[in-house]
Design a protein around this motif. Structure first.
Motif, short mmCIF file in Angstrom:
data_model
loop_
_atom_site.label_atom_id
_atom_site.label_comp_id
_atom_site.label_asym_id
_atom_site.label_seq_id
_atom_site.Cartn_x
_atom_site.Cartn_y
_atom_site.Cartn_z
N ARG A 182 14.38 -12.73 -8.13
CA ARG A 182 14.01 -11.35 -8.36
C ARG A 182 12.70 -10.98 -7.66
NH1 ARG A 182 14.20 -8.73 -14.38
NH2 ARG A 182 16.45 -9.01 -14.14
N CYS A 183 11.84 -11.98 -7.43
CA CYS A 183 10.52 -11.72 -6.82
C CYS A 183 10.70 -11.20 -5.40
CB CYS A 183 9.68 -12.99 -6.81
SG CYS A 183 8.11 -12.79 -5.94
N GLU A 184 10.05 -10.08 -5.08
CA GLU A 184 10.12 -9.50 -3.73
C GLU A 184 8.78 -9.56 -3.02
OE1 GLU A 184 11.83 -5.67 -4.64
OE2 GLU A 184 13.82 -6.52 -4.98
N GLY A 185 7.80 -10.18 -3.65
CA GLY A 185 6.51 -10.38 -2.99
C GLY A 185 5.65 -9.12 -2.93
N HIS A 186 5.73 -8.26 -3.94
CA HIS A 186 4.92 -7.03 -3.92
C HIS A 186 3.42 -7.34 -4.07
CE1 HIS A 186 8.30 -4.31 -3.72
NE2 HIS A 186 8.91 -5.07 -4.62
N LEU B 214 1.31 -7.53 -6.63
CA LEU B 214 0.42 -6.94 -7.65
C LEU B 214 -0.07 -8.00 -8.64
CD1 LEU B 214 2.23 -3.56 -8.43
CD2 LEU B 214 0.36 -4.00 -6.87
N ASP C 268 4.18 -17.17 3.91
CA ASP C 268 5.50 -16.56 4.08
C ASP C 268 5.73 -15.41 3.11
OD1 ASP C 268 6.20 -18.34 6.09
OD2 ASP C 268 6.83 -19.85 4.61
N GLY C 269 4.71 -15.10 2.31
CA GLY C 269 4.87 -14.03 1.33
C GLY C 269 5.60 -14.47 0.07
N GLU C 270 5.75 -15.80 -0.12
CA GLU C 270 6.39 -16.33 -1.33
C GLU C 270 5.33 -16.57 -2.40
OE1 GLU C 270 9.59 -16.88 -1.90
OE2 GLU C 270 10.47 -16.69 0.10
N CYS D 21 3.99 -6.66 -12.66
CA CYS D 21 5.09 -6.94 -11.73
C CYS D 21 6.08 -5.77 -11.76
CB CYS D 21 5.82 -8.24 -12.09
SG CYS D 21 7.26 -8.46 -11.01
N PRO D 22 6.28 -5.10 -10.62
CA PRO D 22 7.11 -3.89 -10.64
C PRO D 22 8.59 -4.16 -10.84
CG PRO D 22 6.39 -4.38 -8.40
CD PRO D 22 5.70 -5.37 -9.29
N VAL D 23 9.01 -5.41 -10.61
CA VAL D 23 10.43 -5.72 -10.76
C VAL D 23 10.69 -6.68 -11.92
CG1 VAL D 23 11.06 -5.19 -8.39
CG2 VAL D 23 10.26 -7.49 -8.95
N THR E 258 11.13 -5.95 1.66
CA THR E 258 10.06 -6.58 0.90
C THR E 258 8.77 -6.54 1.71
OG1 THR E 258 10.50 -8.74 1.84
CG2 THR E 258 11.70 -8.17 -0.18
N PRO E 259 7.64 -6.58 1.01
CA PRO E 259 6.37 -6.57 1.75
C PRO E 259 6.31 -7.65 2.82
CG PRO E 259 5.99 -6.21 -0.57
CD PRO E 259 7.46 -6.50 -0.44
N ARG E 260 6.91 -8.82 2.55
CA ARG E 260 6.84 -9.87 3.58
C ARG E 260 7.65 -9.48 4.81
NH1 ARG E 260 8.59 -12.81 -1.03
NH2 ARG E 260 10.84 -12.90 -1.22
N ARG F 165 5.65 -6.80 6.92
CA ARG F 165 4.27 -7.04 7.37
C ARG F 165 4.06 -6.69 8.83
NH1 ARG F 165 2.45 -12.74 4.88
NH2 ARG F 165 4.55 -13.17 5.61
N TYR G 105 10.76 0.70 -12.92
CA TYR G 105 10.25 -0.60 -13.34
C TYR G 105 11.45 -1.52 -13.54
CZ TYR G 105 8.58 -4.25 -16.47
OH TYR G 105 8.32 -5.47 -17.03
N GLY G 106 11.24 -2.82 -13.34
CA GLY G 106 12.27 -3.80 -13.67
C GLY G 106 13.30 -3.97 -12.57
#
Lengths: 64, 390
Positions: free
Chosen positions: A9-13, A15, A29-31, A54-56, B99-101, B104, B334-335
């Protein structure tokens, strides 16, 4: 408490890193890397802040 | 079971859409969830209730996120209108390039384009901010990102506006917008890799389909979602940036003195004026919210802007303050369904705010015009009558 990451689920925002730079960081790598998964005391409050922003909703705190 | 309180408000009334904040305040003070018989809709009004609902897709399903059956039918099979676990796979495919990555590499180009555009406008003495900045900038960025040009680029604004409009109830705005949204859908169903510029992200999505990394036939759908979701919302945000800094010169001055405030300033713009007015969910079971029961199958409307001004969560919520840094605002949702394009939106908006803070000493605005719109709340016209370059 333990910081747990839902990796898919993590997209690397990022925050969470801003909220808790001592506990976690985005690697080159933004991980996301959780540097300090087990938290208590003042770190616990910081970890809660990171989970919250975390926005997600990819982070959570799990009990003992 | 206690039923929610009711209000006679029509949430899609022209006056409410143009200036919703007095209505939001009244609904929010009435209750955390209010039933609107005119819209057959339960609206969520308070910060904690909205955030909890967005974080609970099992109870608050996205399968009917739109407010008319035709659009919900059309959106079936997209990540937008699906729930976990199906959603997880679709979302991963959609967000991989956003994604931000992944983005970039675009930052330098986006910063340069923003700086050039803002420098020209700042030197011009006066300008109309909607066409020349709020629309021009994201349209160019999105066109480059997807890799299209020509007639597609010319149609992007009306296609993007229509794609949001049709999510509303079946009112006149929705009816008039369906054929236009259909043009966008038609183009996305027939576009091929060769139509898109080599090296663009749009071309990359087709390459992924050819490689078998994403299911056959999904590339066009993904591009459809990028265009449907990423145009009108960003336009609204950039118009709001100009309008709010025009209204609050002391806030622009704060960012000019401390450019580190750029991200906080954008978070506050999004909190203060939510680009998306309302978004749908359906209750999958009888659910208790704020001490009352919303029945299974009920259509819910999430009022992001009402939650963003909830005094239970933000101190002095009606004050625009760039030092507040409300990173937990609700305007990206959110979420699991949190805005997939928020990384790109931030790149664009931060570039604009940073350029304004460096290039503009002050600007006076007039003729702030908003047209009622079902989902997005943006400016139709915004005149910067006097800009003093820095």
């Amino acid at each position: 408490m333990r910081i747990e990451l839902d990796r898919p689920r993590c997209e690397g925002h990022g925050l969470c890193e801003e909220a808790a730079p001592k506990l976690m960081h985005l690697d080159d790598d933004g991980e996301l890397v959780i540097d300090t998964p087990e938290v208590d005391g003042a770190d616990l409050d910081t970890a809660k802040a990171a989970v919250r922003v975390c926005p997600v909703a990819a982070l959570r705190l799990a009990g003992q | 079971m206690t039923a929610p309180t009711e209000s006679a408000i029509d949430i899609w009334d022209d006056g409410v859409l143009v200036d919703p904040y007095p209505t939001y305040a009244a609904l929010r003070e009435q209750a955390g969830v209010v039933y609107l018989p005119k819209n057959d809709l339960y609206v969520l009004t308070r910060y904690d209730i909205i955030r909890d609902a967005l974080g609970d897709p099992a109870t608050f399903s996205s399968t009917a996120l739109g407010f008319n059956p035709m659009v919900n039918e059309a959106l079936q099979g997209t990540s937008l209108a699906s729930d976990p676990p199906l959603h997880t796979q679709l979302r991963a495919t959609l967000s991989e390039n956003l994604t931000p990555r992944a983005l970039r590499g675009l930052k330098v180009t986006i910063d340069e384009k923003a700086d050039k555009l803002v420098a020209e406008l700042a030197a011009s003495g006066s300008f109309e901010a909607v066409d020349s900045l709020a629309r021009a900038f994201p349209l160019e960025i999105v066109a480059d990102l997807i890799g299209f040009s020509g007639h597609v680029k010319d149609n992007m604004l009306r296609w993007g506006q229509a794609a949001m409009q049709v999510i509303g109830p079946m009112n006149q705005r929705t009816q008039e917008s369906f054929p236009i949204a259909g043009e966008l859908y038609g183009w996305c169903s027939t576009v091929t890799a060769d139509d898109l510029a080599p090296g663009s992200i749009g071309r990359g999505i087709f390459d992924a389909e050819t490689r078998g990394d994403i299911p056959e036939g999904t590339a066009g759908h993904i591009i459809h979602q990028y265009l449907g979701a990423g145009v009108d919302t960003t336009i609204a945000s950039i118009g709001n940036i100009v309008a709010l800094f025009g209204r609050h010169p002391e806030q622009l001055e704060l960012v000019r003195e401390n450019p580190d405030l750029v991200p906080a300033a954008f978070a506050e713009v999004l909190r203060y004026w939510a680009p998306i007015h309302i978004w749908g969910r359906t209750a999958t079971r009888d659910v208790e919210i704020d001490g009352v029961t919303v029945p299974a199958g009920a259509q819910l409307g999430i009022l992001f802007g009402a939650g963003n001004r909830d005094p239970r969560h933000y101190e002095n919520p009606d004050v625009f303050d760039v030092t507040r840094n409300p990173v937990d605002h609700l305007s990206f949702g959110y979420g699991p369904h949190g805005c997939a394009g928020q990384g790109l939106a931030k790149l664009e908006a931060h570039a604009i705010i940073d350029a304004l803070a460096r290039r503009v000493r002050s600007m006076a605005i007039a003729d702030e015009v908003r047209e009622p719109s079902n989902i997005t709340r943006s400016h139709e016209q915004l005149q910067v009558v006097k800009v003093v370059a820095a």
